[in-house]
Design a protein around this motif. Sequence first.
Motif, PDB file in Angstrom:
ATOM      1  N   HIS A  42      30.807  36.816  79.797  1.00  0.00           N
ATOM      2  CA  HIS A  42      29.567  36.401  80.483  1.00  0.00           C
ATOM      3  C   HIS A  42      28.785  37.640  80.898  1.00  0.00           C
ATOM      4  O   HIS A  42      29.336  38.734  81.003  1.00  0.00           O
ATOM      5  N   ASP A  44      27.029  39.895  83.397  1.00  0.00           N
ATOM      6  CA  ASP A  44      27.148  40.135  84.840  1.00  0.00           C
ATOM      7  C   ASP A  44      25.915  40.828  85.397  1.00  0.00           C
ATOM      8  O   ASP A  44      25.911  41.346  86.498  1.00  0.00           O
ATOM      9  N   ASP A  51      35.464  37.003  81.023  1.00  0.00           N
ATOM     10  CA  ASP A  51      35.473  36.033  82.121  1.00  0.00           C
ATOM     11  C   ASP A  51      36.662  36.244  83.041  1.00  0.00           C
ATOM     12  O   ASP A  51      36.551  36.139  84.278  1.00  0.00           O
ATOM     13  N   ASP A  54      36.405  38.733  86.114  1.00  0.00           N
ATOM     14  CA  ASP A  54      35.474  38.528  87.240  1.00  0.00           C
ATOM     15  C   ASP A  54      35.952  37.324  88.040  1.00  0.00           C
ATOM     16  O   ASP A  54      35.752  36.165  87.639  1.00  0.00           O
ATOM     17  N   PHE A  57      33.419  34.454  88.688  1.00  0.00           N
ATOM     18  CA  PHE A  57      32.789  33.723  87.618  1.00  0.00           C
ATOM     19  C   PHE A  57      33.040  32.230  87.798  1.00  0.00           C
ATOM     20  O   PHE A  57      34.174  31.794  87.976  1.00  0.00           O
TER      21      PHE A  57
END
Length: 545
Positions: A42, A44, A51, A54, A57
């Motif tokens: 994804h 950021d 993913d 984080d 997320f």
Amino acid sequence: MGASACNWYEDAGACADLDCGRHGKCRLSSDEAICECDAGYHFDGTTCVDDASDPCFGVSCSGNGQCTVDADGRPLCLCYPCFRNNGPTDCVPGGGCIMDADCVDALACTREHCVDCMCRYDPMPDGTPCDDDDPCTLADVCSGGHCTGELIDEDLDGHPPASCGGDDCDDGNPDVRPRSYREICGDGVDQDCDGLDPECDSWTPTSLLDAPVGRFGHTAVWTGREMVVWGGAYPGQLLDSGGIYDPYTDSWTPTSSVDAPAPRKGHRAIWTGERMIVWGGDVEGEEGYTNTGGIFDPSTNTWDRVSSDNAPTPRAYSSAIWTGSETLIWGGIGFLDSESTGGIYEPSSDTWTPMPTKGAPQARYHHTAVWTGTRMIVWGGMAFDEWISSGEIYAAETQSWSPVSSGAGEVRGYHSAVWAQDRMIVWGGGSVGICPSIGVIYDPVGDAWTPTSDVGAPPGSFHSTVIWTGSEMIVWGGSCAGGFLGTGGIYIPETDSWTPMSTEGAPTPRSGHTAVWTGDRLIIWSGEDMPGEPNSGAVYFPPRH
């Protein structure tokens, strides 16, 4: 160059400063360069990241906070003001308001504000138009933070309809309202909203509950809403008490004795439109007569004194009339003889002015006086040694007296007189042992006398009551040759004719009673009969003519 090539150059220029890494590529979104990441990655805000790397997320905090990572690497929502954590990854309302819309109170006259997570309600300025959603009110405005309106009153008679909590039984007719005193007997309509349509030529007794003690030599006035009786005598006792009778509720309220005038009989009372003025009278004992008085306000049930400075000499059985601004007192019986003087009392200044004596009538008492609108007509009465059949006219504007022609016939004292629109009608009274059952009518314009018909007339009497309804004269009660009467009659000047009054349900025979006309009914109360003084009375509805 083709359009696709131009777009490529534009994308390449915008993406020159954005490195999406190995797991994404840059593209424009609304003229802004972003990374379009591979599955499992994804953006950021800087590049494409895994993913799994984080913890925040997918943690939205329900839109009410910002996700951060705690010391253990786990996601934690920092909630916005007015929200609280519901677990580490959720923010929910904290129990107060968040925005002004959360403070709606359904009140039309407040402004709602959310301040520091607390609702604050500020009242709108008084007089601000509003709507209280009540079909029974109109002209709604704010007052003290509340929306209020006036009860509807479609016929503008001052009485809201009963359907809206008022007391008007017909809000479409201004002549129909409580205490209208315009009741038309026997027409099937309840004009005064008391739930009744009385029969014509009928009597109804007044309540005895809380009624004053029976008496004679008292006075009574009609205020427009109530009858006020005061003073008089009970066997062996003079009275300084009275009562306020409300015919709408058939109830009595005692008059206050605080600051009331001294007990008396044979005094006089008039109604000014707001207050009752009492003056003079027989106080018996060494004093005999008085020239004191009082002013009674029935709305507050309180008394004020009447000044005696420059007042007429003490007396009883005088005449008293109200001109619209002043009280005219004339004649009466004093310490040594009957009186031929009078006084003008102005209640607004509580002052007396002597009436002129030049051309004034001869001294007398138990006479009558009527007010024409500009003049006072004094007639009849008695002195210590004679009965009188003369009179005089007092002109208020010029403060002068002029004679009334002779031709009235028999001498009379203890009689009654009414002003009947444009002439004076004299009834009853007489002299020793003589009670004529015929009246006389005086026309001041022509200065002439005419007898009334005696066909169907009630018996002649002393101390009867006589009232004018606006079109008819009603005579009731009295005494003659020691006998008390319980009969009466209605005189119609237009036809010079009499109609008898029903005796069914009528008060007991009596003399020296009082009577008032309310606008649609006659109220008789108390008086002297055999063997005592009743505190009974009755309400009479005359027939329709």
